[in-house]
Motif scaffolding. Structure first.
Motif, PDB file in Angstrom:
ATOM      1  N   GLN A 191     -59.957  -8.930  17.996  1.00  0.00           N
ATOM      2  CA  GLN A 191     -60.473  -9.080  19.509  1.00  0.00           C
ATOM      3  C   GLN A 191     -59.503  -7.472  20.013  1.00  0.00           C
ATOM      4  O   GLN A 191     -60.248  -7.013  20.931  1.00  0.00           O
ATOM      5  CB  GLN A 191     -60.027 -10.183  19.995  1.00  0.00           C
ATOM      6  N   VAL A 192     -58.496  -7.331  19.475  1.00  0.00           N
ATOM      7  CA  VAL A 192     -57.938  -5.950  20.030  1.00  0.00           C
ATOM      8  C   VAL A 192     -58.244  -4.984  19.278  1.00  0.00           C
ATOM      9  O   VAL A 192     -58.667  -3.918  19.994  1.00  0.00           O
ATOM     10  CB  VAL A 192     -56.156  -6.145  19.964  1.00  0.00           C
ATOM     11  N   LEU A 193     -58.285  -4.887  18.093  1.00  0.00           N
ATOM     12  CA  LEU A 193     -58.999  -3.957  17.274  1.00  0.00           C
ATOM     13  C   LEU A 193     -60.241  -3.470  17.032  1.00  0.00           C
ATOM     14  O   LEU A 193     -60.591  -2.278  17.208  1.00  0.00           O
ATOM     15  CB  LEU A 193     -58.181  -3.923  15.750  1.00  0.00           C
ATOM     16  N   GLN A 194     -61.161  -4.311  17.170  1.00  0.00           N
ATOM     17  CA  GLN A 194     -62.591  -4.136  17.279  1.00  0.00           C
ATOM     18  C   GLN A 194     -62.933  -3.074  18.264  1.00  0.00           C
ATOM     19  O   GLN A 194     -63.840  -2.040  17.839  1.00  0.00           O
ATOM     20  CB  GLN A 194     -63.423  -5.389  17.594  1.00  0.00           C
ATOM     21  N   GLU A 248     -61.382  -0.734  19.538  1.00  0.00           N
ATOM     22  CA  GLU A 248     -60.668   0.575  19.119  1.00  0.00           C
ATOM     23  C   GLU A 248     -61.531   1.376  17.900  1.00  0.00           C
ATOM     24  O   GLU A 248     -61.839   2.457  17.968  1.00  0.00           O
ATOM     25  CB  GLU A 248     -59.487   0.501  18.366  1.00  0.00           C
ATOM     26  N   PHE A 249     -62.201   0.478  17.110  1.00  0.00           N
ATOM     27  CA  PHE A 249     -62.849   1.168  15.817  1.00  0.00           C
ATOM     28  C   PHE A 249     -64.368   1.160  16.175  1.00  0.00           C
ATOM     29  O   PHE A 249     -64.907   2.218  15.736  1.00  0.00           O
ATOM     30  CB  PHE A 249     -62.650   0.408  14.668  1.00  0.00           C
ATOM     31  N   GLU A 250     -65.008   0.264  17.036  1.00  0.00           N
ATOM     32  CA  GLU A 250     -66.389   0.114  17.231  1.00  0.00           C
ATOM     33  C   GLU A 250     -66.967   1.655  17.556  1.00  0.00           C
ATOM     34  O   GLU A 250     -67.948   1.923  16.826  1.00  0.00           O
ATOM     35  CB  GLU A 250     -66.769  -0.785  18.207  1.00  0.00           C
ATOM     36  N   PRO A 251     -66.517   2.474  18.284  1.00  0.00           N
ATOM     37  CA  PRO A 251     -67.194   3.727  18.577  1.00  0.00           C
ATOM     38  C   PRO A 251     -67.285   4.697  17.583  1.00  0.00           C
ATOM     39  O   PRO A 251     -68.044   5.611  17.417  1.00  0.00           O
ATOM     40  CB  PRO A 251     -66.371   4.228  19.677  1.00  0.00           C
ATOM     41  N   GLU A 252     -66.415   4.625  16.531  1.00  0.00           N
ATOM     42  CA  GLU A 252     -66.509   5.325  15.538  1.00  0.00           C
ATOM     43  C   GLU A 252     -67.480   5.025  14.264  1.00  0.00           C
ATOM     44  O   GLU A 252     -67.846   5.796  13.136  1.00  0.00           O
ATOM     45  CB  GLU A 252     -65.109   5.236  14.629  1.00  0.00           C
ATOM     46  N   PHE A 253     -68.145   3.760  14.164  1.00  0.00           N
ATOM     47  CA  PHE A 253     -69.050   3.133  13.412  1.00  0.00           C
ATOM     48  C   PHE A 253     -70.276   3.762  13.357  1.00  0.00           C
ATOM     49  O   PHE A 253     -70.746   4.309  14.294  1.00  0.00           O
ATOM     50  CB  PHE A 253     -69.109   1.596  13.586  1.00  0.00           C
ATOM     51  N   SER A 254     -70.865   3.689  12.407  1.00  0.00           N
ATOM     52  CA  SER A 254     -72.317   4.504  12.258  1.00  0.00           C
ATOM     53  C   SER A 254     -73.216   3.627  12.836  1.00  0.00           C
ATOM     54  O   SER A 254     -73.243   2.345  12.827  1.00  0.00           O
ATOM     55  CB  SER A 254     -72.588   4.530  10.800  1.00  0.00           C
ATOM     56  N   GLU A 255     -74.589   4.285  13.476  1.00  0.00           N
ATOM     57  CA  GLU A 255     -75.345   3.602  14.109  1.00  0.00           C
ATOM     58  C   GLU A 255     -76.288   2.829  13.105  1.00  0.00           C
ATOM     59  O   GLU A 255     -77.108   1.788  13.252  1.00  0.00           O
ATOM     60  CB  GLU A 255     -76.237   4.354  14.657  1.00  0.00           C
ATOM     61  N   HIS A 256     -76.259   2.874  11.704  1.00  0.00           N
ATOM     62  CA  HIS A 256     -76.861   2.554  10.603  1.00  0.00           C
ATOM     63  C   HIS A 256     -76.334   1.355  10.051  1.00  0.00           C
ATOM     64  O   HIS A 256     -76.660   0.626   9.097  1.00  0.00           O
ATOM     65  CB  HIS A 256     -77.047   3.441   9.590  1.00  0.00           C
ATOM     66  N   SER A 257     -75.050   0.615  10.558  1.00  0.00           N
ATOM     67  CA  SER A 257     -74.219  -0.381  10.488  1.00  0.00           C
ATOM     68  C   SER A 257     -74.635  -1.434  11.212  1.00  0.00           C
ATOM     69  O   SER A 257     -74.446  -1.394  12.484  1.00  0.00           O
ATOM     70  CB  SER A 257     -72.807  -0.042  10.146  1.00  0.00           C
ATOM     71  N   TYR A 258     -75.054  -2.441  10.511  1.00  0.00           N
ATOM     72  CA  TYR A 258     -75.320  -3.584  11.465  1.00  0.00           C
ATOM     73  C   TYR A 258     -74.449  -5.052  11.199  1.00  0.00           C
ATOM     74  O   TYR A 258     -74.768  -5.879  11.864  1.00  0.00           O
ATOM     75  CB  TYR A 258     -76.712  -3.878  10.981  1.00  0.00           C
ATOM     76  N   GLY A 259     -73.638  -4.991   9.928  1.00  0.00           N
ATOM     77  CA  GLY A 259     -72.989  -6.276   9.637  1.00  0.00           C
ATOM     78  C   GLY A 259     -71.660  -6.438  10.423  1.00  0.00           C
ATOM     79  O   GLY A 259     -70.814  -5.640  10.474  1.00  0.00           O
TER      80      GLY A 259
END
Length: 285
Positions: free
Chosen positions: A136-139, A141-152
């Motif tokens: 809940q703390v780390l998600q 932080e990393f979420e903005p860096e993930f690809s728009e093509h990633s859904y899982g």
């Protein structure tokens, strides 16, 4: 079960080993903290956010809703509340001191529809709580860096959205599909590479050490605990986030090559147009 000998104390050799094994990631995090103009104190607050009361309450509610099987300590979800009321102050102190040592994970094998088995590692209920609090703390932080093509395993994203995106590719005239499944991905994750990716965002040495300890927690099968030097077994709340962190490199490479694709965890489906059947074509999918 006593918290002192089951979850809290780390021996001096254990702490020295963790210091050595996470030194690269920690040093990188500290360098970037200084470069960004942050004070050391500001970089050490992520663990405080993990054990913050509201964050823990949300994690506790999630764990209780999910239920799930007991870990190697045999403590069940219905028994967890009473145990936590007695032992949480000691666990919290160990987390804040950077001394918390996770228990081994329990090995469970689930048959796959197409043959073979999928190996799960079931953490104790306490470790599931801590991992959920970390998530809940780390998600964010990393979420903005993930690809728009990633859904899982991402907030607000699901398999149906991946299907809709795939249907959109079909509507664009793309007919050729390449189905990629990274064989035994969760079993073969390189810990050092993963920790280097985590250290890009995680500045708190205590959090880095704790994640490393979760990655290296032994796996128990038939009463015997085996050491693990690679992999991040499915079964704990933190594993999906860790997989997305590492697989973002794959996403960026596919994007760099101009591919259209959908990825859900370690399954990926790039698509090609009909006219690109010619292997001499220089156009990316």
């Amino acid at each position: 079960m006593q918290i002192d000998d089951a979850t809290r104390q780390a021996t001096a050799p254990d702490r020295q080993r963790d210091d050595r094994m996470s030194s690269t990631a920690v040093s990188g995090a500290e360098i970037r903290t200084v470069a960004n103009g942050q004070t050391k104190a500001e970089g050490l607050r992520q663990m405080d956010a993990v054990v913050e009361r509201n964050n823990l309450w949300q994690a506790y509610e999630r764990i209780m809703r999910n239920k799930g099987a007991a870990g190697v300590d045999g403590l069940s979800v219905p028994e967890f509340k009473a145990w936590l009321q007695q032992h949480w102050p000691s666990v919290r102190a160990a987390l804040l001191a950077g001394d918390y040592m996770p228990r081994a994970i329990r090995k469970v094998e689930i048959p796959k529809p197409n043959g073979g088995v999928r190996t799960l590692g079931i953490p104790t209920v306490l470790d599931r709580l801590i991992q959920q609090a970390l998530l809940q703390v780390l998600q964010p932080e990393f979420e903005p860096e993930f690809s728009e093509h990633s859904y899982g395993f991402r907030p607000g994203r699901n398999a149906w959205q991946a299907v809709q995106r795939a249907q959109g590719y079909i509507g664009e005239g793309r007919r050729w599909v390449v189905d990629l499944d990274l064989e035994k991905f969760f079993d073969r994750v390189n810990h050092d590479i993963l920790m280097s990716r985590i250290a890009r965002k995680v500045k708190d040495e205590r959090v880095l050490k704790l994640i490393r300890r979760y990655l290296e927690a032994g796996m128990m099968s038939d009463g015997v605990v085996s050491a693990r030097m690679e992999g991040t077994p499915q079964g704990g709340p933190l594993s999906p986030l860790l997989s997305n962190i590492l697989l973002t490199d794959l996403d960026r490479e596919l994007e760099r090559r101009g591919h259209r694709f959908c990825r859900y965890a370690d399954d990926c489906v790039p698509r090609r147009r009909n006219e690109e059947r010619n292997p001499r074509s220089s156009h990316a999918a």
